[in-house]
Design an enzyme around this catalytic site. Structure first.
Site, PDB file in Angstrom:
ATOM      1  N   GLY A   1      -9.722   3.830  -5.790  1.00 29.43           N
ATOM      2  CA  GLY A   1      -8.371   3.292  -5.929  1.00 29.43           C
ATOM      3  C   GLY A   1      -7.369   3.983  -5.025  1.00 29.43           C
ATOM      4  O   GLY A   1      -7.631   4.273  -3.860  1.00 29.43           O
ATOM      5  N   VAL A   2      -6.211   4.255  -5.577  1.00 29.61           N
ATOM      6  CA  VAL A   2      -5.114   4.831  -4.809  1.00 29.61           C
ATOM      7  C   VAL A   2      -5.492   6.217  -4.268  1.00 29.61           C
ATOM      8  O   VAL A   2      -5.139   6.589  -3.144  1.00 29.61           O
ATOM      9  CB  VAL A   2      -3.853   4.801  -5.696  1.00 29.61           C
ATOM     10  CG1 VAL A   2      -3.541   6.053  -6.364  1.00 29.61           C
ATOM     11  CG2 VAL A   2      -2.669   4.342  -4.942  1.00 29.61           C
ATOM     12  N   ASP A   3      -6.223   6.952  -5.060  1.00 27.72           N
ATOM     13  CA  ASP A   3      -6.663   8.303  -4.703  1.00 27.72           C
ATOM     14  C   ASP A   3      -7.507   8.258  -3.415  1.00 27.72           C
ATOM     15  O   ASP A   3      -7.262   9.021  -2.457  1.00 27.72           O
ATOM     16  CB  ASP A   3      -7.501   8.829  -5.873  1.00 27.72           C
ATOM     17  CG  ASP A   3      -7.662  10.323  -5.890  1.00 27.72           C
ATOM     18  OD1 ASP A   3      -7.059  10.995  -5.034  1.00 27.72           O
ATOM     19  OD2 ASP A   3      -8.388  10.823  -6.761  1.00 27.72           O
TER      20      ASP A   3
ATOM     21  N   ASP B   1       0.852  -1.194   0.000  1.00 26.25           N
ATOM     22  CA  ASP B   1       0.000   0.000   0.000  1.00 26.25           C
ATOM     23  C   ASP B   1       0.892   1.250   0.000  1.00 26.25           C
ATOM     24  O   ASP B   1       1.713   1.434   0.901  1.00 26.25           O
ATOM     25  CB  ASP B   1      -0.859  -0.064   1.276  1.00 26.25           C
ATOM     26  CG  ASP B   1      -1.816   1.095   1.402  1.00 26.25           C
ATOM     27  OD1 ASP B   1      -1.680   2.097   0.669  1.00 26.25           O
ATOM     28  OD2 ASP B   1      -2.706   1.007   2.259  1.00 26.25           O
ATOM     29  N   ILE B   2       0.706   2.090  -0.970  1.00 24.03           N
ATOM     30  CA  ILE B   2       1.584   3.263  -1.110  1.00 24.03           C
ATOM     31  C   ILE B   2       1.437   4.231   0.074  1.00 24.03           C
ATOM     32  O   ILE B   2       2.377   4.950   0.402  1.00 24.03           O
ATOM     33  CB  ILE B   2       1.335   3.963  -2.466  1.00 24.03           C
ATOM     34  CG1 ILE B   2       2.540   4.826  -2.845  1.00 24.03           C
ATOM     35  CG2 ILE B   2       0.043   4.768  -2.455  1.00 24.03           C
ATOM     36  CD1 ILE B   2       2.547   5.274  -4.283  1.00 24.03           C
TER      37      ILE B   2
ATOM     38  N   THR C   1      -3.392   2.033 -14.375  1.00 20.32           N
ATOM     39  CA  THR C   1      -3.640   0.593 -14.562  1.00 20.32           C
ATOM     40  C   THR C   1      -4.819   0.059 -13.753  1.00 20.32           C
ATOM     41  O   THR C   1      -5.082  -1.139 -13.776  1.00 20.32           O
ATOM     42  CB  THR C   1      -2.397  -0.240 -14.180  1.00 20.32           C
ATOM     43  OG1 THR C   1      -2.151  -0.078 -12.776  1.00 20.32           O
ATOM     44  CG2 THR C   1      -1.179   0.168 -14.985  1.00 20.32           C
ATOM     45  N   GLY C   2      -5.524   0.929 -13.032  1.00 19.54           N
ATOM     46  CA  GLY C   2      -6.685   0.492 -12.256  1.00 19.54           C
ATOM     47  C   GLY C   2      -7.967   0.880 -12.977  1.00 19.54           C
ATOM     48  O   GLY C   2      -8.278   0.365 -14.052  1.00 19.54           O
TER      49      GLY C   2
HETATM   50  P1  ADP Z   1      -6.118   4.971 -12.249  1.00 20.92           P
HETATM   51  O1  ADP Z   1      -7.429   5.708 -12.207  1.00 20.92           O
HETATM   52  O2  ADP Z   1      -4.957   5.862 -12.649  1.00 20.92           O
HETATM   53  O3  ADP Z   1      -6.197   3.704 -13.017  1.00 20.92           O
HETATM   54  P2  ADP Z   1      -6.252   3.502  -9.701  1.00 20.92           P
HETATM   55  O4  ADP Z   1      -6.050   4.043  -8.339  1.00 20.92           O
HETATM   56  O5  ADP Z   1      -7.589   2.963 -10.052  1.00 20.92           O
HETATM   57  O6  ADP Z   1      -5.784   4.661 -10.701  1.00 20.92           O
HETATM   58  O7  ADP Z   1      -5.207   2.342  -9.960  1.00 20.92           O
HETATM   59  C1  ADP Z   1      -3.832   2.516 -10.200  1.00 20.92           C
HETATM   60  C2  ADP Z   1      -3.086   1.322  -9.651  1.00 20.92           C
HETATM   61  O8  ADP Z   1      -2.931   1.470  -8.244  1.00 20.92           O
HETATM   62  C3  ADP Z   1      -3.800  -0.024  -9.863  1.00 20.92           C
HETATM   63  O9  ADP Z   1      -2.836  -0.965 -10.295  1.00 20.92           O
HETATM   64  C4  ADP Z   1      -4.324  -0.354  -8.469  1.00 20.92           C
HETATM   65  O10 ADP Z   1      -4.381  -1.762  -8.246  1.00 20.92           O
HETATM   66  C5  ADP Z   1      -3.277   0.267  -7.593  1.00 20.92           C
HETATM   67  N1  ADP Z   1      -3.671   0.619  -6.212  1.00 20.92           N
HETATM   68  C6  ADP Z   1      -4.912   0.773  -5.689  1.00 20.92           C
HETATM   69  N2  ADP Z   1      -4.825   1.130  -4.380  1.00 20.92           N
HETATM   70  C7  ADP Z   1      -3.495   1.196  -4.077  1.00 20.92           C
HETATM   71  C8  ADP Z   1      -2.743   1.494  -2.902  1.00 20.92           C
HETATM   72  N3  ADP Z   1      -3.337   1.816  -1.753  1.00 20.92           N
HETATM   73  N4  ADP Z   1      -1.377   1.459  -2.977  1.00 20.92           N
HETATM   74  C9  ADP Z   1      -0.763   1.158  -4.140  1.00 20.92           C
HETATM   75  N5  ADP Z   1      -1.404   0.869  -5.283  1.00 20.92           N
HETATM   76  C10 ADP Z   1      -2.759   0.887  -5.257  1.00 20.92           C
END
Ligand code: ADP
Length: 169
Positions: free
Chosen positions: A32-34, A10-11, A123-124
């Site tokens: 997602g990450v956001d 997890d970032i 990639t999400g």
């Molecule tokens: P985007 O809209 O740019 O595709 P996402 O957040 O949906 O962004 O996904 C980008 C990548 O981050 C995906 O590979 C997803 O599995 C990954 N991801 C989601 N949550 C986390 C996290 N907490 N830490 C790291 N990577 C994450």
């Protein structure tokens, strides 16, 4: 020379100077990450994003660009928000994806950040194929002219980790 490292997880838990957020152009949070960054970082990050919208990015942050806020309650000092392109089968948007990595490193240099963690941008929810996204990420960081000492790709699952491991090989 920038050292590339890979981590699974997890970032938001990374102890680095800056973490990069795969944001959307509204800068108002999302999935997602956001979502994870705003949840764990607390309301301060969103407040700064709102201020950025009001002052510089009335129409949102354009795809391929990057901008920094502080990191609220996260261990990192800064969050660098960048907007990846949505994957398209009919149009090659790789230059916009490469731009996210380049521009984020440029912002990191302006901040004086020496260690920067990236997720696999686009990639999400944005649907970019993982293998191709990994190749673009690694190539762009290798070619970047930056003072950042370590770029850590933080991959959320095994498939993403394998794709990045193949790309650095
Ligand atoms: P985007 O809209 O740019 O595709 P996402 O957040 O949906 O962004 O996904 C980008 C990548 O981050 C995906 O590979 C997803 O599995 C990954 N991801 C989601 N949550 C986390 C996290 N907490 N830490 C790291 N990577 C994450």
């Amino acid at each position: 020379m920038t050292h590339i490292t890979l981590a699974k997880g997890d970032i938001t838990t990374q102890h680095v100077d800056a973490i990069v957020n795969a944001a959307n152009s509204s800068l108002m949070g999302g999935g997602g990450v956001d979502g994870a960054i705003h949840r764990r970082g607390g309301p301060e990050i969103l407040a700064e994003c709102r201020a950025l919208r009001a002052s510089q990015y009335g129409r949102g942050l354009p795809t391929g660009q990057a901008v920094a806020t502080t990191a609220g309650e996260l261990p990192a000092r800064w969050v660098i928000h960048t907007v990846g392109p949505v994957w398209s089968a009919s149009e090659d948007r790789s230059e916009a994806l490469a731009s996210c990595y380049r521009e984020s490193l440029c912002v990191a240099d302006e901040l004086g950040a020496r260690t920067v963690a990236f997720p696999a941008i686009s990639t999400g929810i944005y649907g970019w194929p993982m293998d191709d996204g990994a190749r673009i990420a690694v190539r762009t960081v290798r070619e970047a002219d930056t003072s950042v000492a370590e770029v850590r790709f933080v991959l959320f699952d095994d498939a993403a980790y394998r794709a990045f491991a193949d790309a650095v090989r």
